[in-house]
Design a protein around this motif. Structure first.
Motif, PDB file in Angstrom:
ATOM      1  N   ARG A 110       0.838  -1.209   0.000  1.00  0.00           N
ATOM      2  CA  ARG A 110       0.000   0.000   0.000  1.00  0.00           C
ATOM      3  C   ARG A 110       0.870   1.255   0.000  1.00  0.00           C
ATOM      4  N   ARG A 163       2.601   1.663  -3.422  1.00  0.00           N
ATOM      5  CA  ARG A 163       1.679   2.174  -4.442  1.00  0.00           C
ATOM      6  C   ARG A 163       1.467   3.671  -4.285  1.00  0.00           C
ATOM      7  N   ASP A 179      -1.487  -5.044  -9.396  1.00  0.00           N
ATOM      8  CA  ASP A 179      -2.021  -6.369  -9.070  1.00  0.00           C
ATOM      9  C   ASP A 179      -1.235  -7.498  -9.723  1.00  0.00           C
ATOM     10  N   SER A 180      -0.599  -7.212 -10.852  1.00  0.00           N
ATOM     11  CA  SER A 180       0.074  -8.283 -11.596  1.00  0.00           C
ATOM     12  C   SER A 180       1.481  -8.569 -11.090  1.00  0.00           C
ATOM     13  N   LYS A 235       3.817  -9.620  -8.439  1.00  0.00           N
ATOM     14  CA  LYS A 235       3.679 -10.344  -7.175  1.00  0.00           C
ATOM     15  C   LYS A 235       4.971 -10.386  -6.371  1.00  0.00           C
ATOM     16  N   GLU A 271      -3.377 -12.014 -17.646  1.00  0.00           N
ATOM     17  CA  GLU A 271      -3.621 -12.230 -16.216  1.00  0.00           C
ATOM     18  C   GLU A 271      -4.801 -13.176 -15.989  1.00  0.00           C
ATOM     19  N   LYS A 305     -12.080  -5.089 -15.216  1.00  0.00           N
ATOM     20  CA  LYS A 305     -12.489  -4.519 -13.938  1.00  0.00           C
ATOM     21  C   LYS A 305     -12.537  -2.993 -14.049  1.00  0.00           C
ATOM     22  N   ARG A 346     -10.932  -0.770 -12.399  1.00  0.00           N
ATOM     23  CA  ARG A 346      -9.577  -0.214 -12.380  1.00  0.00           C
ATOM     24  C   ARG A 346      -8.935  -0.314 -13.754  1.00  0.00           C
ATOM     25  N   GLU A 347      -9.125  -1.442 -14.424  1.00  0.00           N
ATOM     26  CA  GLU A 347      -8.527  -1.623 -15.745  1.00  0.00           C
ATOM     27  C   GLU A 347      -9.167  -0.704 -16.778  1.00  0.00           C
TER      28      GLU A 347
END
Length: 501
Positions: A28, A31, A103-104, A106, A349, A445, A447-448
């Motif tokens: 968090r 970001r 998100d992608s 990791k 994804e 989504k 966000r996307e």
């Protein structure tokens, strides 16, 4: 002289990367820091635009401090319309890339964001530097964060792709550095204006032009020194592919306009016919090879070879219409191909494959993705009303005026673009919906959609009303062509170019 908005724009991403070194490895927090730093850089770049005089073709808003006084190297920055357009493109894309990647990615998100912020500063420095040593430092520094972005967060063959990318671009950069040192010996300074004033013989121009050309040709990349690009695109993470296509390739075409053409005018005129041949071959080769690809990401990678061939074609047409449109097309390619790589990443994804044959009938399950994919593909193949058309068509028009054969042959590249893009779209999104994986694929989504929305707005906006972008870049292009000695033909206004069609 005091540092101002250009330095601020460069410093903010680097400052964000340094902050990340001292914060907790909390996704968090990472970001927030990444978004704040990249968004602040975009705002700072808008301040440059506010202070910029559109009617002035010269380098403006100069900022200079002593850097290495012993050798006469300064930390010197300035912008013209061409560099400002690319600075705005860079600062616009990076926040979207980071949002799309959160998100992608990791593994080691903090390192990923820090690498992107450092890369942003380096690229902005390339576009703004007016000291050739400073330019060379920024140009070479871009290799380091991109090497790690591909090598750490890339695909299965990421190490091979990263090393290939690094070796190719390092070779060209070293030859360019040798040429810069030769120019320094002649001028006694690394200052751009001082070097422009140096009188070079035809033989000196040819050799120096060749050194600069190789460095920039690899970065574009121009056929046949393009082979690193498909591997880099295929193995890079989504954000890396977007940045490669959207920004990093433009360093090569920008370098041609800023350095190769005005510093070596006689060599430019003499080499132009050969480079038109190379550009046409690159357009047709990239298009034909794209048709044969089974991996959708590799297909778009080869399409970049073809599309950047159009940019180089317009540059060496040495015609105000074509060369101005080539800069516009740099921006257009960054938006359209960047959006395509984002869509490929979002689909990957969900499905963890990029094989075109693995899809089919997806429009029934993902109508929003299918609609946006079609729109962006139409932009990439230069459909009238979208941004690709207002760049690509004037390039062909201007080239046809100065080298009819090149304009005619390059036009076949536009036809082939429709074939490989629409055929891939048809196989992936239409036809019967077969297989459980396709049946369970989910749509984009919020966000996307939010990441893609600004790109779509610009794709449509520039296509409908391109005049502000032409107004920004045209004076600087006219100045370059005047320095080369070929600025006789006035540019065709975009509206007039469209009406000709």
């Amino acid at each position: 002289m005091e540092l101002g908005s250009i330095t601020l724009t460069l410093a903010l991403p680097l400052f964000g990367a340094l902050v990340l070194a001292f914060v907790a490895d909390d996704p968090r927090v990472v970001r927030i820091v990444g978004l704040v730093a990249s968004a602040a850089a975009f705002v700072a770049s808008l301040l440059i635009l506010v202070d910029f005089d559109l009617a002035n073709p010269a380098l403006q808003l100069e900022e200079r401090v002593n850097w290495i006084p012993a050798i006469g190297a300064d930390f010197a920055l300035a912008v013209d319309g061409v560099s400002l357009a690319l600075i705005l493109l860079t600062t616009f894309l990076v926040p979207l890339i980071l949002i799309a990647s959160f998100d992608s990615v990791k593994v080691n998100l903090k390192g990923y964001v820090a690498a992107f912020l450092a890369l942003e500063t380096a690229v902005l420095g390339v576009f703004a530097a007016t000291d050739l040593l400073l330019f060379a430092v920024f140009f070479e520094f871009t290799l380091i964060p991109m090497y790690f972005i591909i090598g750490i967060w890339g695909g299965a063959k990421r190490k091979y792709a990263a090393v290939k990318f690094f070796l190719y671009t390092t070779l060209g950069g070293l030859l360019m550095l040798v040429a810069i040192l030769y120019l320094y010996a002649q001028a006694g300074s690394f200052d751009y204006q001082a070097i422009r004033a140096v009188e070079l013989t035809a033989n000196e121009q040819y050799w120096l032009f060749a050194a600069f050309l190789l460095a920039f040709a690899i970065k574009v990349p121009i056929f046949p020194v393009h082979t690193w690009l498909p591997d880099a695109h295929t193995e890079a993470p989504t954000g890396g592919s977007v940045f490669l296509a959207g920004v990093l390739l433009k360093m090569g075409t920008f370098g041609l306009l800023r350095y190769a053409l005005p510093l070596f005018p006689q060599a430019t005129i003499d080499w132009a016919p050969a480079l038109l041949v190379v550009s046409v071959v690159g357009i047709l080769y990239g298009s034909v090879v794209a048709l044969m690809q089974k991996d959708i990401k590799r297909l778009i990678a080869y399409s970049s070879v073809a599309h950047m061939g159009f940019v180089v074609l317009g540059t060496f047409a040495l015609n105000a219409t074509a060369t101005t449109a080539s800069v516009v097309q740099m921006v257009n390619h960054g938006l359209s191909t960047g959006a395509l790589f984002l869509l490929i990443g979002f689909l990957y994804e969900r499905r963890h494959t990029r094989q075109i044959a693995a899809f089919g009938g997806l429009a029934k399950r993902v109508p929003i993705m299918a609609g946006l994919w079609l729109l962006v593909s139409m932009s990439s193949l230069a459909l009238p009303g979208l941004n690709g058309f207002v760049g690509e068509f004037p390039i062909l028009l201007g080239t046809f005026q100065t080298a009819r054969w090149a304009g005619v042959l390059a036009a076949f590249g536009a036809v082939l673009a429709a074939l490989y893009l629409l055929w891939a779209y048809q196989r992936m999104f239409h036809g019967p919906l077969v297989g459980a994986d396709n049946e369970h694929t989910t749509d984009l989504k919020p966000r996307e959609i939010g990441v893609l929305a600004p790109l779509v707005v610009l794709i449509v906006g520039i296509g409908v009303y391109p005049q502000p972008l032409f107004d920004l870049v045209e004076p600087a292009v006219d100045r370059v062509l005047t320095e080369v000695g070929v600025a006789d033909a006035p540019a065709v206004e975009p509206a007039a170019a469209v009406s000709e069609e």
